[in-house]
Design a protein around this motif. Structure first.
Motif, PDB file in Angstrom:
ATOM      1  N   GLY A  22       0.799  -1.213   0.000  1.00 31.21           N
ATOM      2  CA  GLY A  22       0.000   0.000   0.000  1.00 31.21           C
ATOM      3  C   GLY A  22       0.836   1.268   0.000  1.00 31.21           C
ATOM      4  N   SER A  76      -9.519   1.699   1.658  1.00 31.17           N
ATOM      5  CA  SER A  76      -9.958   2.314   0.401  1.00 31.17           C
ATOM      6  C   SER A  76      -8.933   3.299  -0.139  1.00 31.17           C
ATOM      7  N   SER A 119      -4.847   1.405  -0.191  1.00 30.75           N
ATOM      8  CA  SER A 119      -4.728   0.218  -1.038  1.00 30.75           C
ATOM      9  C   SER A 119      -3.669  -0.795  -0.589  1.00 30.75           C
ATOM     10  N   LYS A 167      -9.885  -7.626   0.853  1.00 30.55           N
ATOM     11  CA  LYS A 167      -8.444  -7.821   0.811  1.00 30.55           C
ATOM     12  C   LYS A 167      -8.115  -9.193   1.415  1.00 30.55           C
TER      13      LYS A 167
END
Length: 243
Positions: free
Chosen positions: A123, A140, A143, A178
């Motif tokens: 992320g 969100s 990531s 996820k």
């Protein structure tokens, strides 16, 4: 990407409890607490333990396990010889703790008592992350690639695969699908509270820590959009201490 301070301090350094500690330990602990408070807008912190410290040719920092008095988040930090905090993973552990609380609540709704230590991998950089951000917004906006860690379950005669998977699937959904990977350890009713008393004071851990404890079951489970990595009936058997 979340910042991790290398391998678990449990594996790489000797942690010294602050109970009955000397004056140098107390001074260093106080310094760390004050510096962190300055960094995080007056928030109060408590050093739980100090590890390897400066004073040798190869070491110019002191490491600590620290707990926020406001959020109860336990994390790691390093302070150098100039009294500067050179690294800490408070922001990362704060978000990870919110995910842990989410999993705990989803399992509680299924009648399952649990604690977890979860880590986010991949992320965007979280340097500017807002401390008040909720886990769903973090997922969100930043990531991350997946969530992985350790889940401790309290022994329960009615601990079924269905109930456990309901809680796990709900958490996977809450994490916007996820991948979620957990090393699941089942602990007897008699030993659960004592083990959790130690477990919740640690910012990092490994399976070897559990191998030194009294456990009654273990499974390694992952859930992705493609499903589970093992048969559901096998999960139920393992949750009851089966092999």
């Amino acid at each position: 990407m979340l910042i991790k301070l290398g391998k678990s301090l449990l594996m790489t350094i000797s942690i010294l409890s602050l109970t009955g500690c000397g004056s140098l330990n107390k001074i260093q602990a106080k310094q760390i607490e004050e510096k962190l408070s300055e960094m995080y807008d007056g928030e109060k912190f408590e050093v739980l333990a100090l590890g390897n410290r400066f004073g040798t040719l190869t070491n110019d920092t002191v490491r600590a396990f620290v707990k926020s008095k406001e959020t109860s988040v336990v994390f790691e930090c390093q302070m150098n010889t100039d009294g500067e905090i050179v690294s800490n993973n408070y922001k990362g552990r704060l978000i990870e703790t919110k995910i842990e609380d989410l999993l705990k609540e989803n399992l509680k709704k299924q009648g399952i008592t649990s604690e977890s230590l979860l880590f986010i991998f991949g992320g965007k950089d979280i340097t500017t992350l807002n401390l008040n951000m909720e886990s769903s917004d973090y997922i969100s906006d930043y990531s991350p690639e997946y969530v992985s860690g350790y889940l401790v379950l309290k022994e329960n005669e009615n601990l079924s695969g269905d109930a456990f998977l309901n809680g796990l699937r709900k958490t996977h959904e809450d994490l916007l699908n996820k991948p979620l990977q957990v090393n699941v350890w089942i602990i007897s009713k008699e030993n659960y509270d004592d083990l959790i008393g130690e477990f919740t004071k640690l910012p990092d851990i490994s399976n070897s820590w559990f191998e030194e404890k009294e456990t009654i079951g273990f499974l390694k489970l992952s859930i992705t959009n493609d499903g589970l990595n093992m048969d559901e009936s096998e999960i139920g058997k393992l949750l009851q201490g089966g092999k």
